[in-house]
Design a protein around this motif. Structure first.
Motif, PDB file in Angstrom:
ATOM      1  N   SER A   1      26.121   6.751  42.984  1.00 49.77           N
ATOM      2  CA  SER A   1      26.686   6.156  41.700  1.00 49.77           C
ATOM      3  C   SER A   1      28.180   5.987  41.988  1.00 49.77           C
ATOM      4  O   SER A   1      28.598   6.014  42.736  1.00 49.77           O
ATOM      5  CB  SER A   1      26.629   7.367  40.682  1.00 49.77           C
ATOM      6  N   ALA A   2      28.563   5.261  40.743  1.00 48.11           N
ATOM      7  CA  ALA A   2      30.079   4.718  40.878  1.00 48.11           C
ATOM      8  C   ALA A   2      30.839   5.810  40.884  1.00 48.11           C
ATOM      9  O   ALA A   2      31.948   5.630  41.681  1.00 48.11           O
ATOM     10  CB  ALA A   2      30.024   3.874  39.478  1.00 48.11           C
ATOM     11  N   PHE A   3      30.804   7.036  40.287  1.00 52.90           N
ATOM     12  CA  PHE A   3      31.606   8.050  40.423  1.00 52.90           C
ATOM     13  C   PHE A   3      31.536   8.614  41.800  1.00 52.90           C
ATOM     14  O   PHE A   3      32.605   9.049  42.302  1.00 52.90           O
ATOM     15  CB  PHE A   3      31.325   9.155  39.581  1.00 52.90           C
ATOM     16  N   ALA A   4      30.409   8.786  42.539  1.00 54.75           N
ATOM     17  CA  ALA A   4      30.262   9.445  43.981  1.00 54.75           C
ATOM     18  C   ALA A   4      30.996   8.426  44.617  1.00 54.75           C
ATOM     19  O   ALA A   4      31.896   8.844  45.577  1.00 54.75           O
ATOM     20  CB  ALA A   4      28.777   9.352  44.282  1.00 54.75           C
ATOM     21  N   GLU A   5      30.946   7.047  44.787  1.00 52.91           N
ATOM     22  CA  GLU A   5      31.860   6.132  45.184  1.00 52.91           C
ATOM     23  C   GLU A   5      33.274   6.185  45.091  1.00 52.91           C
ATOM     24  O   GLU A   5      34.260   6.215  46.028  1.00 52.91           O
ATOM     25  CB  GLU A   5      31.250   4.725  45.004  1.00 52.91           C
ATOM     26  N   PHE A   6      33.802   6.346  43.789  1.00 55.06           N
ATOM     27  CA  PHE A   6      35.105   6.443  43.707  1.00 55.06           C
ATOM     28  C   PHE A   6      35.579   7.755  44.159  1.00 55.06           C
ATOM     29  O   PHE A   6      36.804   7.813  44.811  1.00 55.06           O
ATOM     30  CB  PHE A   6      35.196   6.689  42.081  1.00 55.06           C
ATOM     31  N   TYR A   7      35.096   8.825  44.096  1.00 50.70           N
ATOM     32  CA  TYR A   7      35.340  10.192  44.582  1.00 50.70           C
ATOM     33  C   TYR A   7      35.561   9.992  46.013  1.00 50.70           C
ATOM     34  O   TYR A   7      36.444  10.502  46.751  1.00 50.70           O
ATOM     35  CB  TYR A   7      34.284  11.230  44.181  1.00 50.70           C
ATOM     36  N   ALA A   8      34.297   9.711  46.858  1.00 54.07           N
ATOM     37  CA  ALA A   8      34.596   9.304  48.115  1.00 54.07           C
ATOM     38  C   ALA A   8      35.677   8.535  48.777  1.00 54.07           C
ATOM     39  O   ALA A   8      36.468   8.763  49.717  1.00 54.07           O
ATOM     40  CB  ALA A   8      33.382   8.721  48.694  1.00 54.07           C
ATOM     41  N   GLY A   9      36.062   7.512  47.960  1.00 53.09           N
ATOM     42  CA  GLY A   9      37.402   6.715  48.139  1.00 53.09           C
ATOM     43  C   GLY A   9      38.624   7.493  48.191  1.00 53.09           C
ATOM     44  O   GLY A   9      39.595   7.221  48.926  1.00 53.09           O
ATOM     45  N   LYS A  10      38.635   8.396  47.340  1.00 51.12           N
ATOM     46  CA  LYS A  10      39.965   9.212  47.064  1.00 51.12           C
ATOM     47  C   LYS A  10      39.879  10.485  47.810  1.00 51.12           C
ATOM     48  O   LYS A  10      41.140  10.778  48.177  1.00 51.12           O
ATOM     49  CB  LYS A  10      39.804   9.444  45.505  1.00 51.12           C
ATOM     50  N   HIS A  11      38.909  10.878  48.204  1.00 47.74           N
ATOM     51  CA  HIS A  11      38.900  12.123  48.997  1.00 47.74           C
ATOM     52  C   HIS A  11      37.908  12.062  50.174  1.00 47.74           C
ATOM     53  O   HIS A  11      36.865  12.265  49.996  1.00 47.74           O
ATOM     54  CB  HIS A  11      38.452  13.299  48.108  1.00 47.74           C
ATOM     55  N   SER A  12      38.439  11.342  51.113  1.00 42.81           N
ATOM     56  CA  SER A  12      37.633  11.037  52.309  1.00 42.81           C
ATOM     57  C   SER A  12      37.102  12.266  52.959  1.00 42.81           C
ATOM     58  O   SER A  12      35.955  12.161  53.885  1.00 42.81           O
ATOM     59  CB  SER A  12      38.574  10.189  53.486  1.00 42.81           C
TER      60      SER A  12
END
Length: 109
Positions: A1-12
């Motif tokens: 989902s879009a949120f999962a991608e956003f979260y992965a980008g912020k918290h590697s």
């Protein structure tokens, strides 16, 4: 989902996981005697939604097959909706040992 991608980008170095057992929702039920708002767990809501297109009562096994939740968990979910203070379902079996073929009906109030 879009949120999962956003979260992965912020918290590697963190992993995002969803726990559906903790999910709750508010279901707006339109019943013959008036509208009701039901606050349910996600699993309870899934079980209740099985009765939207059902022509009548369903067996515990039919509800389990429609939701994909394991049978023991579904038995506990349906018992919580049939034996609480505000009952949504009824069972045709008065004992507490519900079988796969126990019939579950929706109480319309």
């Amino acid at each position: 989902s879009a949120f999962a991608e956003f979260y992965a980008g912020k918290h590697s170095n963190r992993r995002l996981s969803w726990d559906t057992a903790l999910a709750h929702c508010l279901v707006a039920a339109r019943l013959p005697l008036g509208a009701k708002d039901l606050q349910l767990s996600a699993h309870q809501a899934m079980a209740l939604l099985c009765f939207n297109d059902a022509a009548g009562p369903l067996s515990l096994l039919e509800v389990q097959e429609r939701t994909g939740v394991e049978l023991e968990a579904m038995r506990r979910i349906m018992q919580s909706l049939a034996c609480g203070k505000h009952r949504v379902f009824y069972f045709n079996d008065s004992s507490l040992s519900y079988s796969c073929h126990t019939i579950i009906g929706l109480i319309i109030v």
